[in-house]
Design an enzyme around this catalytic site. Structure first.
Site, short mmCIF file in Angstrom:
data_model
loop_
_atom_site.label_atom_id
_atom_site.label_comp_id
_atom_site.label_asym_id
_atom_site.label_seq_id
_atom_site.Cartn_x
_atom_site.Cartn_y
_atom_site.Cartn_z
N LYS A 14 0.84 -1.20 0.00
CA LYS A 14 0.00 0.00 0.00
C LYS A 14 0.88 1.25 0.00
O LYS A 14 0.69 2.17 -0.78
CB LYS A 14 -0.92 -0.03 1.22
CG LYS A 14 -1.85 1.15 1.33
CD LYS A 14 -2.83 0.97 2.47
CE LYS A 14 -3.58 2.28 2.73
NZ LYS A 14 -4.53 2.19 3.81
N GLU A 51 10.46 -4.87 4.51
CA GLU A 51 10.50 -6.28 4.09
C GLU A 51 10.23 -6.39 2.59
O GLU A 51 10.94 -7.09 1.86
CB GLU A 51 9.42 -7.08 4.84
CG GLU A 51 9.69 -7.31 6.30
CD GLU A 51 9.19 -6.18 7.19
OE1 GLU A 51 8.95 -5.05 6.68
OE2 GLU A 51 9.04 -6.42 8.40
N GLY A 58 -5.01 -1.88 4.71
CA GLY A 58 -4.22 -3.01 4.18
C GLY A 58 -4.88 -4.35 4.45
O GLY A 58 -4.99 -5.21 3.56
N ARG A 59 -5.39 -4.54 5.67
CA ARG A 59 -5.97 -5.84 6.02
C ARG A 59 -7.37 -6.03 5.44
O ARG A 59 -8.00 -7.06 5.68
CB ARG A 59 -5.96 -6.01 7.54
CG ARG A 59 -6.59 -4.86 8.31
CD ARG A 59 -6.31 -4.98 9.81
NE ARG A 59 -6.82 -3.85 10.59
CZ ARG A 59 -6.19 -2.69 10.77
NH1 ARG A 59 -4.99 -2.51 10.22
NH2 ARG A 59 -6.70 -1.73 11.50
N GLU A 71 -5.19 -6.66 14.57
CA GLU A 71 -4.65 -5.35 14.22
C GLU A 71 -5.78 -4.32 14.27
O GLU A 71 -5.56 -3.14 14.53
CB GLU A 71 -4.00 -5.39 12.83
CG GLU A 71 -2.99 -4.26 12.64
CD GLU A 71 -2.15 -4.41 11.39
OE1 GLU A 71 -2.71 -4.36 10.28
OE2 GLU A 71 -0.92 -4.57 11.50
N HIS A 127 -5.91 -33.36 17.49
CA HIS A 127 -4.84 -34.22 18.01
C HIS A 127 -3.74 -33.40 18.65
O HIS A 127 -2.64 -33.91 18.89
CB HIS A 127 -4.30 -35.10 16.88
CG HIS A 127 -5.36 -36.01 16.33
ND1 HIS A 127 -5.60 -37.27 16.83
CD2 HIS A 127 -6.29 -35.80 15.36
CE1 HIS A 127 -6.61 -37.81 16.17
NE2 HIS A 127 -7.05 -36.94 15.27
N LYS A 164 9.15 -0.74 14.04
CA LYS A 164 9.74 -0.58 12.70
C LYS A 164 10.85 0.46 12.73
O LYS A 164 11.92 0.27 12.17
CB LYS A 164 8.68 -0.07 11.71
CG LYS A 164 7.65 -1.06 11.31
CD LYS A 164 6.82 -0.43 10.18
CE LYS A 164 5.47 -1.05 10.07
NZ LYS A 164 4.56 -0.37 9.18
O1 LIG Z 1 1.08 -2.72 2.24
P1 LIG Z 1 2.16 -2.11 3.02
O2 LIG Z 1 2.13 -0.61 3.00
O3 LIG Z 1 3.52 -2.63 2.58
O4 LIG Z 1 1.97 -2.52 4.51
C1 LIG Z 1 2.05 -3.84 4.92
C2 LIG Z 1 1.63 -3.99 6.37
O5 LIG Z 1 2.54 -3.32 7.18
C3 LIG Z 1 2.16 -2.56 8.30
O6 LIG Z 1 3.12 -2.72 9.28
C4 LIG Z 1 0.79 -2.71 8.87
O7 LIG Z 1 0.82 -3.17 10.19
C5 LIG Z 1 -0.11 -3.60 8.08
O8 LIG Z 1 -1.42 -3.18 8.30
C6 LIG Z 1 0.19 -3.57 6.60
O9 LIG Z 1 -0.70 -4.42 5.94
#
Ligand SMILES: O=P(O)(O)OC[C@H]1O[C@H](O)[C@H](O)[C@@H](O)[C@@H]1O
Length: 547
Positions: free
Chosen positions: A210, A216, A271-272, A357, A388, A508
């Site tokens: 986003k 990452e 994002g979620r 979240e 199990h 972060k």
């Molecule tokens: O889609 P991005 O901007 O790379 O974000 C990826 C993710 O990173 C963040 O740390 C948020 O906690 C998430 O809500 C998000 O989906």
């Protein structure tokens, strides 16, 4: 300064629920069923293709009446209308929350903040469909002219969990011979493992972020780009093998991806909550535009149900309120989600981000501390594996763990009656959890007296059972929308902003600050605290660097 919200725990509806809980606490599900022949029929509700039996909950008609009254008190009706109409209910970021617009039917208009949201959504969907079709038909080729056979989505959090979960759920519908892989972790093991065995000439990378600023994702994307250039021997190959999904065109261009090959979305999609939009591109390439639109129809069916069904017959409302019931009146900490489908193996992980979240907050939308427990801890594994492993605790442990069981009537394939056995297990578990087995019943089987207490099954453990005809794009959309709205209902009662996630930011920033201390050959400088300083020194020692 925002207007202070009322304290929901001071409301008469809250007090009534607390009193009702005290009266109900001593009654078990055996009694509730025995005295009420119409219970199951009354406590079964349908929404789209989903059928929910919530009769095995520690609740009576009165409980539901009181919970619905609490929802009214919290203004749920107006909040739902506010979300669907694009009010800025994400107050800490001053944003609309419009994931429901991602599945608006063609032709339906929605203008928010002067933006024709509906037109924008359909324009992106059409672009995605055209691109997906080109890849699927082989018209879009790699640099050397060969068709694409593997799509690698690089993203994390909401830019990974949704499409990864949905691809695993729906891979039977991948009808163009294209498979997907998903890379998320900054651990090099992830990308290296996923690149292994791939043919660069036939691989397409979808860089999904986003913000397009996530460490990452950008790091993995750079590794992937280098891997591709090394394999194909020409940096010009990148444009045929990299596309992006993002809200940030500038950063996409900076990274070196042609913005003609970028699929957009907007800051009003969290994002979620985003894989039913452009973040679902990898999934769409696999299952096709038509399958993707069927999934959107599923989302839409539950949106409509949520918006219009009376609360007493509203599946997300009932499930959300029952979540509040156990969290705030029974002290339950967690909720298990147990899909009886191997294809939904990633569904609990997906739900963890969606729910935790969203609702893992200690302050309300007005900035004041919350007044009740919030944020259920979601966890789970597909049945029957969990049986199990951890079901022992569900059956006989000291904690109350409400659980959602999800089953499907029609299998994709079957051998030796396995699918019916899978379903029999689901039904057996929910029945055993609810009704247990008494000491008398166990003794009557001839069990030695000393062993009887160990075998007692206390029962009275609440479950929801969601029965679905078949796992399809549509029913998956329905299931996801159901949980999206459950989150919303709970967040509304708790008075929190379910759409920000400030709690993830500090770590972060600190990681970025700490990285130079770990990688430098110079003696380490400041660490944020004594423990971290000692760990930095130890790590450097182990890595053979100066301490
Ligand atoms: O889609 P991005 O901007 O790379 O974000 C990826 C993710 O990173 C963040 O740390 C948020 O906690 C998430 O809500 C998000 O989906």
């Amino acid at each position: 300064m925002r207007e202070a919200m009322a304290d929901i725990t001071e409301a008469p509806e809250w007090t009534a629920l607390a009193e009702h809980q005290a009266a109900l606490a001593g009654r078990n599900l055996r009694e509730l069923f025995a005295g009420d022949p119409g219970r199951v029929e009354r406590m079964t509700v349908t929404a789209g293709d989903l059928c929910l039996d919530y009769s095995k909950h520690r609740a009576t008609e009165e409980t539901l009446r009181l919970l619905v009254a609490l929802a009214e008190r919290a203004g749920l009706r107006d909040r739902i209308a506010a979300m669907f109409s694009g009010e800025h209910i994400n107050v800490s970021e001053d944003r609309a929350v419009l994931h429901t617009a991602l599945r608006l039917p063609p032709g339906e208009a929605l203008t928010v903040d002067g933006q024709d949201v509906a037109a924008d959504v359909h324009a992106v969907l059409d672009e995605m469909s055209r691109f997906a079709e080109r890849v699927r038909s082989g018209e879009w080729t790699g640099f050397s002219g060969k068709p694409i056979t593997t799509v690698v989505n690089i993203g994390i959090g909401g830019s990974d969990l949704g499409p990864a979960m949905a691809y695993e759920a729906l891979h039977d519908y991948a009808d163009a011979g294209i498979s997907c892989r998903f890379v998320s972790n900054i651990d090099p093991a992830d990308i290296l493992g996923k690149l292994a065995g791939l043919d660069a000439e036939q691989t397409l990378f979808v860089i999904s972020s986003k913000t397009f600023g996530t460490l990452e994702t950008l790091t993995n994307a750079k590794v992937a780009r280098q891997w591709l250039i090394d394999a194909l021997g020409d940096a010009k190959a990148v444009s045929r093998h990299f596309v992006a999904v993002s809200t940030n065109a500038e950063r996409v261009a900076e990274f070196g991806i042609d913005t003609d090959n970028m699929f957009g979305f907007w800051d009003w999609v969290g994002g979620r909550y985003s894989f039913d939009g452009a973040i679902g591109l990898s999934l769409m390439i696999a299952i096709g535009g038509e399958g993707f639109r069927e999934m959107l129809a599923g989302f839409r069916a539950i949106d409509e149900h949520f918006r219009t069904a009376p609360f007493e017959a509203n599946m997300p409302v009932l499930m959300g309120l029952l979540g509040v019931w156990y969290t705030d009146f029974f002290g339950a900490q967690t909720r298990a989600v147990l899909p009886y489908s191997q294809r939904l193996a990633r569904f609990p992980a997906y739900l963890q981000q969606l729910t935790m979240e969203s609702n893992g907050k200690s302050v309300r939308a007005d900035g004041a501390p919350v007044v009740a427990q919030t944020g259920e801890i979601f966890w789970g594994e597909p049945g029957t594996n969990g049986q199990h492993a951890f079901y022992q605790l569900l059956h006989q442990g000291t904690r109350l763990v409400p659980a959602d069981f999800i089953g499907f009537a029609e299998p994709f394939e079957d051998r030796a009656g396995m699918h019916d056995l899978l379903t029999a297990n689901l039904l057996a578990q929910t029945s055993a959890l609810a009704f247990g087995k008494t000491a008398d019943e166990i003794a009557a089987e001839g069990t030695p007296a000393a062993v009887v207490p160990h075998k007692v099954m206390p029962g009275n453990r609440p479950t929801s059972t969601i029965l679905v005809p078949k796992l399809t794009p549509k029913t998956l959309g329905e299931l996801v929308a159901l949980y999206e709205h459950i989150v919303f209902v709970e967040g509304t009662i708790w008075g929190i902003d379910s759409f920000d996630q400030w709690g993830v930011e500090l770590g972060k920033v600190m990681a970025q600050d700490l990285a130079p201390a770990l990688t430098s050959e110079e003696p380490p400088t400041d660490a944020p605290d004594a423990s971290t300083a000692a760990l930095v020194r130890r790590y450097r020692e182990l890595r053979g660097r100066r301490v």
